[in-house]
Structures are given as C-alpha cells and as structure tokens.
Design a protein around this motif. Sequence first.
Motif, mmCIF file in Angstrom:
data_model
loop_
_atom_site.group_PDB
_atom_site.id
_atom_site.type_symbol
_atom_site.label_atom_id
_atom_site.label_comp_id
_atom_site.label_asym_id
_atom_site.label_seq_id
_atom_site.Cartn_x
_atom_site.Cartn_y
_atom_site.Cartn_z
ATOM 1 N N ARG A 12 0.834 -1.208 0.000
ATOM 2 C CA ARG A 12 0.000 0.000 0.000
ATOM 3 C C ARG A 12 0.868 1.258 0.000
ATOM 4 N NH1 ARG A 12 -2.855 -2.281 4.153
ATOM 5 N NH2 ARG A 12 -2.082 -0.665 5.568
ATOM 6 N N ALA A 13 1.925 1.233 0.808
ATOM 7 C CA ALA A 13 2.813 2.397 0.853
ATOM 8 C C ALA A 13 3.475 2.629 -0.499
ATOM 9 C CB ALA A 13 3.874 2.203 1.941
ATOM 10 N N LEU A 14 3.883 1.538 -1.159
ATOM 11 C CA LEU A 14 4.504 1.666 -2.478
ATOM 12 C C LEU A 14 3.524 2.252 -3.484
ATOM 13 C CD1 LEU A 14 6.547 1.135 -4.750
ATOM 14 C CD2 LEU A 14 5.668 -1.212 -4.859
ATOM 15 N N LEU A 15 2.291 1.725 -3.524
ATOM 16 C CA LEU A 15 1.310 2.221 -4.477
ATOM 17 C C LEU A 15 0.972 3.690 -4.215
ATOM 18 C CD1 LEU A 15 -1.123 -0.835 -4.690
ATOM 19 C CD2 LEU A 15 0.612 -0.146 -6.354
ATOM 20 N N ALA A 16 0.904 4.067 -2.940
ATOM 21 C CA ALA A 16 0.625 5.464 -2.605
ATOM 22 C C ALA A 16 1.765 6.367 -3.058
ATOM 23 C CB ALA A 16 0.385 5.601 -1.105
ATOM 24 N N GLU A 17 3.005 5.932 -2.830
ATOM 25 C CA GLU A 17 4.153 6.751 -3.233
ATOM 26 C C GLU A 17 4.266 6.819 -4.753
ATOM 27 O OE1 GLU A 17 7.521 5.081 -1.249
ATOM 28 O OE2 GLU A 17 6.659 5.396 0.747
ATOM 29 N N ARG A 42 0.127 -7.122 -10.618
ATOM 30 C CA ARG A 42 1.419 -7.802 -10.776
ATOM 31 C C ARG A 42 2.025 -8.161 -9.427
ATOM 32 N NH1 ARG A 42 5.095 -10.416 -10.810
ATOM 33 N NH2 ARG A 42 6.803 -10.666 -12.329
ATOM 34 N N LEU A 43 1.710 -7.362 -8.399
ATOM 35 C CA LEU A 43 2.231 -7.627 -7.051
ATOM 36 C C LEU A 43 1.346 -8.586 -6.265
ATOM 37 C CD1 LEU A 43 3.376 -4.016 -6.048
ATOM 38 C CD2 LEU A 43 4.805 -5.911 -6.840
ATOM 39 N N GLY A 44 0.239 -9.044 -6.873
ATOM 40 C CA GLY A 44 -0.587 -10.055 -6.220
ATOM 41 C C GLY A 44 -1.862 -9.537 -5.597
ATOM 42 N N TYR A 45 -2.264 -8.317 -5.917
ATOM 43 C CA TYR A 45 -3.487 -7.741 -5.343
ATOM 44 C C TYR A 45 -4.365 -7.181 -6.472
ATOM 45 C CZ TYR A 45 -0.784 -8.086 -1.045
ATOM 46 O OH TYR A 45 -0.036 -8.551 0.002
ATOM 47 N N PRO A 46 -5.070 -8.061 -7.188
ATOM 48 C CA PRO A 46 -5.868 -7.602 -8.346
ATOM 49 C C PRO A 46 -7.137 -6.849 -7.970
ATOM 50 C CG PRO A 46 -6.186 -9.948 -7.983
ATOM 51 C CD PRO A 46 -5.113 -9.518 -7.015
ATOM 52 N N GLU A 47 -7.553 -6.879 -6.689
ATOM 53 C CA GLU A 47 -8.792 -6.227 -6.277
ATOM 54 C C GLU A 47 -8.543 -4.836 -5.700
ATOM 55 O OE1 GLU A 47 -10.783 -8.805 -3.595
ATOM 56 O OE2 GLU A 47 -11.043 -10.430 -5.067
ATOM 57 N N VAL A 48 -7.427 -4.242 -6.013
ATOM 58 C CA VAL A 48 -7.069 -2.940 -5.454
ATOM 59 C C VAL A 48 -8.123 -1.891 -5.801
ATOM 60 C CG1 VAL A 48 -5.717 -2.262 -7.479
ATOM 61 C CG2 VAL A 48 -5.198 -1.258 -5.253
ATOM 62 N N GLN A 49 -8.344 -0.955 -4.890
ATOM 63 C CA GLN A 49 -9.253 0.162 -5.112
ATOM 64 C C GLN A 49 -8.483 1.455 -4.857
ATOM 65 O OE1 GLN A 49 -12.638 -0.483 -2.570
ATOM 66 N NE2 GLN A 49 -13.544 -2.015 -3.933
ATOM 67 N N THR A 55 -4.467 16.374 -5.992
ATOM 68 C CA THR A 55 -3.515 16.703 -4.927
ATOM 69 C C THR A 55 -3.181 15.532 -4.012
ATOM 70 O OG1 THR A 55 -5.330 17.451 -3.494
ATOM 71 C CG2 THR A 55 -4.269 19.105 -4.893
ATOM 72 N N GLY A 56 -3.725 14.351 -4.263
ATOM 73 C CA GLY A 56 -3.431 13.211 -3.412
ATOM 74 C C GLY A 56 -4.276 12.019 -3.816
ATOM 75 N N LEU A 57 -4.107 10.901 -3.074
ATOM 76 C CA LEU A 57 -4.863 9.691 -3.399
ATOM 77 C C LEU A 57 -5.045 8.829 -2.158
ATOM 78 C CD1 LEU A 57 -2.765 7.049 -3.401
ATOM 79 C CD2 LEU A 57 -2.088 8.013 -5.571
ATOM 80 N N MET A 58 -6.021 7.915 -2.255
ATOM 81 C CA MET A 58 -6.227 6.857 -1.263
ATOM 82 C C MET A 58 -6.164 5.528 -1.987
ATOM 83 S SD MET A 58 -9.194 8.257 1.310
ATOM 84 C CE MET A 58 -8.910 6.859 2.398
ATOM 85 N N VAL A 59 -5.596 4.521 -1.335
ATOM 86 C CA VAL A 59 -5.460 3.207 -1.953
ATOM 87 C C VAL A 59 -5.753 2.134 -0.906
ATOM 88 C CG1 VAL A 59 -2.964 3.194 -1.502
ATOM 89 C CG2 VAL A 59 -3.923 1.659 -3.222
ATOM 90 N N SER A 60 -6.520 1.126 -1.326
ATOM 91 C CA SER A 60 -6.818 -0.032 -0.495
ATOM 92 C C SER A 60 -6.639 -1.280 -1.349
ATOM 93 C CB SER A 60 -8.247 0.039 0.047
ATOM 94 O OG SER A 60 -8.561 -1.126 0.800
ATOM 95 N N LEU A 61 -5.995 -2.297 -0.793
ATOM 96 C CA LEU A 61 -5.698 -3.490 -1.582
ATOM 97 C C LEU A 61 -6.898 -4.407 -1.737
ATOM 98 C CD1 LEU A 61 -2.156 -4.400 -0.186
ATOM 99 C CD2 LEU A 61 -2.751 -3.030 -2.195
ATOM 100 N N THR A 62 -7.849 -4.350 -0.804
ATOM 101 C CA THR A 62 -9.041 -5.197 -0.868
ATOM 102 C C THR A 62 -10.259 -4.371 -0.486
ATOM 103 O OG1 THR A 62 -8.718 -5.925 1.421
ATOM 104 C CG2 THR A 62 -7.789 -7.322 -0.314
#
Length: 429
Positions: A12-17, A42-49, A55-62
């Motif tokens: 999650r930290a990687l995707l946010a950065e 590719r990192l194993g989390y196909p259901e990411v939201q 100015t920013g983003l939110m990311v959740s893996l499931t």
Amino acid sequence: MQDDADRQTETRALLAELGTAMIATGQPVQEIEEELTEVSARLGYPEVQTAVGPTGLMVSLTSGGPSTFRSAPPGLRLHQSASVRLIRHQLVHGELGPAAARDELAATAMRPVQQPAWLVALAWPVLAVGIALILQPGWANIAAAAVGALIVLALVQLAERYEVVKALLPTLAAFAVSLAVFGAANAGLLEGPLRTVLPPLAVLLPGALVVNGMSELASGHMQAGSARLTYGLAQLGLFALGLLMATALLRVPTSTLVNLRVDEIGWAGAVVGLILIGASICLMEGVPLRMQGWVLLVLSLAFGAQVAGQELGSIALGGFLGAIAASLGASVVELRRPQLPRLVLFLPAFWLLVPGSLGLVGVTELAAGRESATDVALGLLGVAIAISLGLLVGSAVGRALRGRLAADPAPPPAPAPPTAPSPHPAASD
C-alpha cells in the motif's frame, strides 16, 4: 500472518508513493488509476481500489480493507518523470521489488537537473524566442519576448524565496511583462503587443490544467476534472488581471488590445522556433540526451498535425489532430523503445498544443470590451474539448496497440546452427 500484514502495508505504501509521484508528473487521474491497478495486480493484489485526485490519493488493496492516504509532492521535472515511468515499468515486469522501488522513488524526488544553473536559466529566453517565432515572428517582438522571459525568470526565483511573491506570481509576471511590452509599443518600437506578451508567460500559463480537467471530466472523473478546470480558469483570470493593470497604468488604448499577428520572417521562423522550443524544454526539464531527438520528433508530429488541421478547418480541428499525433506518436515510440517513457515524449508537445495563450488573449479582449463573454467562453471551451478528445482518442489507440502486442507475442526464434562466439556482441536496444 504477520508477514502477510507487513507485505500488504509495504505494498500500500509503495502504491501510494508511486501514485502521488505520477500525480506530480502531470498525468490525468484516469491513467494513474489504470496503471496503479496494473502494478497492484502484478504484485498479487488484483482487487485494489484507488481514489486519485489532483492533490493526493487513497489506496486499499481489498474491498473493506485498510487504506492509505498520501498527498502529492510538488510537480516533478521531466527527467524525474522519466525515472518514475521506468520504476513503474520495472514493477510491472517483475524487475524491481517493492522495497527497492520505494528507495528508487525517494531518490528520484531528490534528483536535480544535471545541467549547470546558468544553462537552465538561458533556456527561459530561448523558449520565449522559439514560441515568438511561431506566434509573433517579428524581429522587435522576438527581442521583447526574450527580455520578458528574463523578467519572468527573476520573478520565479523570487517566488522560491518569498511566499507572497509565489501567491501573486501570475499577476506579477503578467503585469511586469506587459509594462515592458506595451511600453515599447507606446514608444513605437513594435506592433502586435498583445501576442508579444504571451511567449514570456507561456511557461506559466495554465493551459495544461484546463485541458487535463476537460479530459478527466470526459472520462467520468467529475471531482478531479472540475477542480482542475476551475483552478486553471482562476489562474488565467489572474494573468489577465496583471495584463489589464499594466495597460490601464500606461493608458493603452483599447484598439491596441487586438489579436494582431506580425510576420516578418516567414515559414522558416516556425521551423527554427520548433527546434528552439524542443531544445529549451529539454534543458529546463533535464531530459536525458538519448531522449531529446525523440522529444523533437513527437513535437514536430504534433505541430505538423496542428497546422494541417488549422489550414483544413479551424483552431479546434488543429488542436484535435495535434493531440492525436502527440499522444499516439509518443505511445508508438514507447512501444518500439520501452526505455523511452511516453509521458516524457508527450508532455513537451502537449505544452505546445494547450490553449493557454489563446485563452489569455480571449480573456483580455473580453475585459477590454472587444469581445462578448459568450464568444470567448465558447472559443475556449471548443479548443479545450477538441484537444481533450484528441488526447482520449490517441491514448485509446495506444492502449489498443499495447494490448495487441501483449496478446500476440512474437513466436520463438528457430534454433540457429552452432557458431563460434563473436568477439563483438551486438548492442541491445
């Protein structure tokens, strides 16, 4: 269990950065969401939201899982954008792990331009001269554009030190440049001052904001699109305010605020101007030498398509065709040379296409009482929509080409007869 939780947190930290770095490169939010989904799968989390904004983003893996929010850093230069694009490419192809990718992203944000500061400063007047050769190719106008660019450069450097100058930069820059240019026009040194004001200010004009906002609205991202579009139009109004303050102070007659083009050089001016624009942008943005020829190629394709569209129809048709040529040309080059990021090849052409300068002319003529609000609004909206649609068409065709190549891998080569090893192995692309 703990290892899996730590892995999810790091991903999650990687995707946010990565996502906020992509925001800082200037990508539209719909492209960022698509590319983050590709990396996450590719990192194993196909259901990411993801929820990406300007100015920013939110990311959740499931769905329903923990989420991470991150604000976007200040805008990145093109050499940094190239590194961000390379990191994303390596993640998708499994050439880089999450921890190493985060280290690379942190290093990219701190990476300075390799060229000396004096050379980067010289690129500002060179860029203004290049734009003037296309927009207002008169010898006196070109000289005035170079002087105006030095004024803008000084104000930009002051804005880095003083917050009040940064907040008022659009108005101050337009006011100072307009004082110099309209003062020269009053003295009889040049004609067509309104278009002469534009080249020094072009690097600050919010045309990219307006077109990106329209593109995001067209793709269904209402919040990001409307916010970006509103901010861009507000910035455009601040530029027009500075210009009108200068003309009021100098008592410039309304008849002078006319969209008059002076052409003393001819078609050769556009060719030289295009080369100067490409070279100066590469210097200002630290584009690596290996990419500069490709940047100039895509820039030329976009300019040629834009001119052809204007000759065949209107400014809007020229913007539409130029946007298709820029977006699709950059995508094709990236397909043939994956180490050349599409965004770095595309953005210089995009900056040439955006209607910021034409928008400033329209707003100024509106404030001076020369045009109706309806005509100005429809003109701005038409050009912005045309360029946005061109970007959407070009990017859609580019994605289709990428999908076609991914779906049809090249057949394995036939086994070659054994030969003696060559003492000079071929260089790879």
